[in-house]
Design a protein around this motif. Sequence first.
Motif, PDB file in Angstrom:
ATOM      1  N   TYR A   1       0.784  -1.093  -0.008  1.00 36.26           N
ATOM      2  CA  TYR A   1       0.131  -0.037   0.080  1.00 36.26           C
ATOM      3  C   TYR A   1       0.813   1.269  -0.144  1.00 36.26           C
ATOM      4  O   TYR A   1       1.976   1.128   0.291  1.00 36.26           O
ATOM      5  CB  TYR A   1      -1.055   0.025   1.044  1.00 36.26           C
ATOM      6  CG  TYR A   1      -0.180   0.088   2.423  1.00 36.26           C
ATOM      7  CD1 TYR A   1      -0.433   1.574   3.162  1.00 36.26           C
ATOM      8  CD2 TYR A   1       0.614  -0.623   3.032  1.00 36.26           C
ATOM      9  CE1 TYR A   1       0.315   1.860   4.307  1.00 36.26           C
ATOM     10  CE2 TYR A   1       1.261  -0.370   4.182  1.00 36.26           C
ATOM     11  CZ  TYR A   1       0.992   0.803   4.936  1.00 36.26           C
ATOM     12  OH  TYR A   1       1.677   0.946   5.975  1.00 36.26           O
ATOM     13  N   PHE A   2       0.222   2.265  -0.380  1.00 38.73           N
ATOM     14  CA  PHE A   2       1.115   3.823  -0.516  1.00 38.73           C
ATOM     15  C   PHE A   2       0.472   4.485   1.326  1.00 38.73           C
ATOM     16  O   PHE A   2      -0.537   4.407   1.455  1.00 38.73           O
ATOM     17  CB  PHE A   2       0.538   4.390  -1.471  1.00 38.73           C
ATOM     18  CG  PHE A   2       1.099   4.163  -2.905  1.00 38.73           C
ATOM     19  CD1 PHE A   2       2.132   4.495  -3.114  1.00 38.73           C
ATOM     20  CD2 PHE A   2       0.097   3.463  -3.663  1.00 38.73           C
ATOM     21  CE1 PHE A   2       2.900   3.940  -4.622  1.00 38.73           C
ATOM     22  CE2 PHE A   2       0.418   3.135  -4.829  1.00 38.73           C
ATOM     23  CZ  PHE A   2       1.860   3.394  -5.230  1.00 38.73           C
TER      24      PHE A   2
ATOM     25  N   GLU B   1       3.633   9.299   0.434  1.00 36.58           N
ATOM     26  CA  GLU B   1       4.723   8.533  -0.269  1.00 36.58           C
ATOM     27  C   GLU B   1       4.411   8.219  -1.669  1.00 36.58           C
ATOM     28  O   GLU B   1       3.228   7.967  -2.016  1.00 36.58           O
ATOM     29  CB  GLU B   1       5.136   7.600   0.914  1.00 36.58           C
ATOM     30  CG  GLU B   1       5.728   8.058   2.099  1.00 36.58           C
ATOM     31  CD  GLU B   1       6.501   6.891   2.963  1.00 36.58           C
ATOM     32  OE1 GLU B   1       6.297   5.702   2.374  1.00 36.58           O
ATOM     33  OE2 GLU B   1       6.552   7.173   4.261  1.00 36.58           O
ATOM     34  N   THR B   2       5.398   7.979  -2.389  1.00 38.92           N
ATOM     35  CA  THR B   2       5.249   7.638  -3.636  1.00 38.92           C
ATOM     36  C   THR B   2       5.799   6.121  -3.962  1.00 38.92           C
ATOM     37  O   THR B   2       5.400   5.427  -4.900  1.00 38.92           O
ATOM     38  CB  THR B   2       6.054   8.394  -4.667  1.00 38.92           C
ATOM     39  OG1 THR B   2       7.401   8.455  -4.289  1.00 38.92           O
ATOM     40  CG2 THR B   2       5.353   9.727  -4.542  1.00 38.92           C
ATOM     41  N   LYS B   3       6.393   5.550  -2.933  1.00 37.83           N
ATOM     42  CA  LYS B   3       6.927   4.212  -2.913  1.00 37.83           C
ATOM     43  C   LYS B   3       6.132   3.352  -2.145  1.00 37.83           C
ATOM     44  O   LYS B   3       5.711   3.728  -0.965  1.00 37.83           O
ATOM     45  CB  LYS B   3       8.252   4.073  -2.597  1.00 37.83           C
ATOM     46  CG  LYS B   3       8.999   2.756  -2.592  1.00 37.83           C
ATOM     47  CD  LYS B   3      10.518   2.659  -2.288  1.00 37.83           C
ATOM     48  CE  LYS B   3      11.060   1.203  -2.311  1.00 37.83           C
ATOM     49  NZ  LYS B   3      12.366   1.316  -1.738  1.00 37.83           N
TER      50      LYS B   3
ATOM     51  N   THR C   1       4.834  -2.565   2.664  1.00 36.80           N
ATOM     52  CA  THR C   1       4.190  -3.676   2.819  1.00 36.80           C
ATOM     53  C   THR C   1       3.758  -3.746   4.246  1.00 36.80           C
ATOM     54  O   THR C   1       4.348  -3.715   5.145  1.00 36.80           O
ATOM     55  CB  THR C   1       5.071  -5.020   2.644  1.00 36.80           C
ATOM     56  OG1 THR C   1       5.645  -4.839   1.254  1.00 36.80           O
ATOM     57  CG2 THR C   1       4.383  -6.318   2.988  1.00 36.80           C
ATOM     58  N   ARG C   2       2.383  -4.045   4.350  1.00 40.75           N
ATOM     59  CA  ARG C   2       1.630  -4.089   5.781  1.00 40.75           C
ATOM     60  C   ARG C   2       1.658  -5.670   6.000  1.00 40.75           C
ATOM     61  O   ARG C   2       1.358  -6.347   5.189  1.00 40.75           O
ATOM     62  CB  ARG C   2       0.022  -3.632   5.652  1.00 40.75           C
ATOM     63  CG  ARG C   2      -0.545  -3.716   6.994  1.00 40.75           C
ATOM     64  CD  ARG C   2      -1.716  -3.372   7.120  1.00 40.75           C
ATOM     65  NE  ARG C   2      -1.958  -1.952   6.366  1.00 40.75           N
ATOM     66  CZ  ARG C   2      -1.849  -0.859   6.810  1.00 40.75           C
ATOM     67  NH1 ARG C   2      -1.007  -0.705   7.986  1.00 40.75           N
ATOM     68  NH2 ARG C   2      -2.261   0.433   6.111  1.00 40.75           N
ATOM     69  N   GLU C   3       2.029  -6.037   7.135  1.00 43.86           N
ATOM     70  CA  GLU C   3       1.963  -7.544   7.400  1.00 43.86           C
ATOM     71  C   GLU C   3       0.875  -7.651   8.798  1.00 43.86           C
ATOM     72  O   GLU C   3       1.177  -7.055   9.771  1.00 43.86           O
ATOM     73  CB  GLU C   3       3.180  -7.965   7.612  1.00 43.86           C
ATOM     74  CG  GLU C   3       3.334  -9.526   8.108  1.00 43.86           C
ATOM     75  CD  GLU C   3       4.984  -9.872   8.141  1.00 43.86           C
ATOM     76  OE1 GLU C   3       5.495 -10.447   7.039  1.00 43.86           O
ATOM     77  OE2 GLU C   3       5.344  -9.901   9.328  1.00 43.86           O
TER      78      GLU C   3
ATOM     79  N   PHE D   1      -8.406  -4.674   3.823  1.00 46.46           N
ATOM     80  CA  PHE D   1      -7.166  -3.774   4.413  1.00 46.46           C
ATOM     81  C   PHE D   1      -7.610  -2.346   4.010  1.00 46.46           C
ATOM     82  O   PHE D   1      -7.887  -2.192   2.744  1.00 46.46           O
ATOM     83  CB  PHE D   1      -6.251  -4.231   4.140  1.00 46.46           C
ATOM     84  CG  PHE D   1      -5.389  -5.511   4.792  1.00 46.46           C
ATOM     85  CD1 PHE D   1      -6.468  -6.528   5.493  1.00 46.46           C
ATOM     86  CD2 PHE D   1      -3.811  -5.817   4.877  1.00 46.46           C
ATOM     87  CE1 PHE D   1      -5.709  -7.414   6.170  1.00 46.46           C
ATOM     88  CE2 PHE D   1      -3.722  -6.800   5.588  1.00 46.46           C
ATOM     89  CZ  PHE D   1      -4.439  -7.561   6.241  1.00 46.46           C
ATOM     90  N   LYS D   2      -7.782  -1.272   4.833  1.00 44.99           N
ATOM     91  CA  LYS D   2      -7.754   0.078   4.375  1.00 44.99           C
ATOM     92  C   LYS D   2      -6.682   0.766   5.142  1.00 44.99           C
ATOM     93  O   LYS D   2      -6.129   0.372   6.275  1.00 44.99           O
ATOM     94  CB  LYS D   2      -9.199   0.648   4.816  1.00 44.99           C
ATOM     95  CG  LYS D   2     -10.174  -0.197   3.899  1.00 44.99           C
ATOM     96  CD  LYS D   2     -10.136   0.272   2.702  1.00 44.99           C
ATOM     97  CE  LYS D   2     -11.226  -0.036   1.829  1.00 44.99           C
ATOM     98  NZ  LYS D   2     -11.211   0.056   0.596  1.00 44.99           N
TER      99      LYS D   2
END
Length: 195
Positions: free
Chosen positions: A36-37, A41-43, A46-48, A103-104
């Motif tokens: 997700y962003f 941010e532009t990169k 990773t959410r875990e 996921f939000k």
Amino acid sequence: MTLDASSYFDHIKAYISDEYIVHRGEGGEIVLREKYFREGETKKTTREVKLPYKGKAFAIKLDGRNNPLFHFLDDNGKEWSKRCDFVVFQCFNRKLTAYLFEFKTKSLDAGSIIDQLKSGAHWCACLRKVVAQYTGDNRPLKVKKFVLTENNNPDAYLDADKKYLARDPSVRHYHYDDIETLGLDELENDSVNTV
């Protein structure tokens, strides 16, 4: 033919293509990863989310961008292309439960969340019917719906108890920080659908 819950779980896991299984429950926990962003941010980051569990479990990613389950499930804004992010199947205490996760980041737009989770429930019902049609294996699935956010002020979107979406009391909200200490079978949701 109606199988016991454990056998039916094993059959479903065997029938689903390995391409869609994102975690097989190794190490006694399910791990869900989503890119997700972050705001500004532009990169992608990773959410875990790690969910310990009892019994047996595995996870699939319904909202895969590379290879959708069906070619018409593209991202062109069509009504039928909506789907939740993850479906986790768990077999515990002779019950088979499908946990649907969306996921939000901060957004709690109830309209899209409700549609995505409803689509996940429809997908589970279709999976059950396809398996029954082709194999004769049959068993009802219990379905629970969840939305996870990092929204620190979600009260305007939630019910009076600050747990469920006000527009759909079958969808339980959790902040990512709150879910870190919970196991899969500890996730609270009083609204259980059977498909």
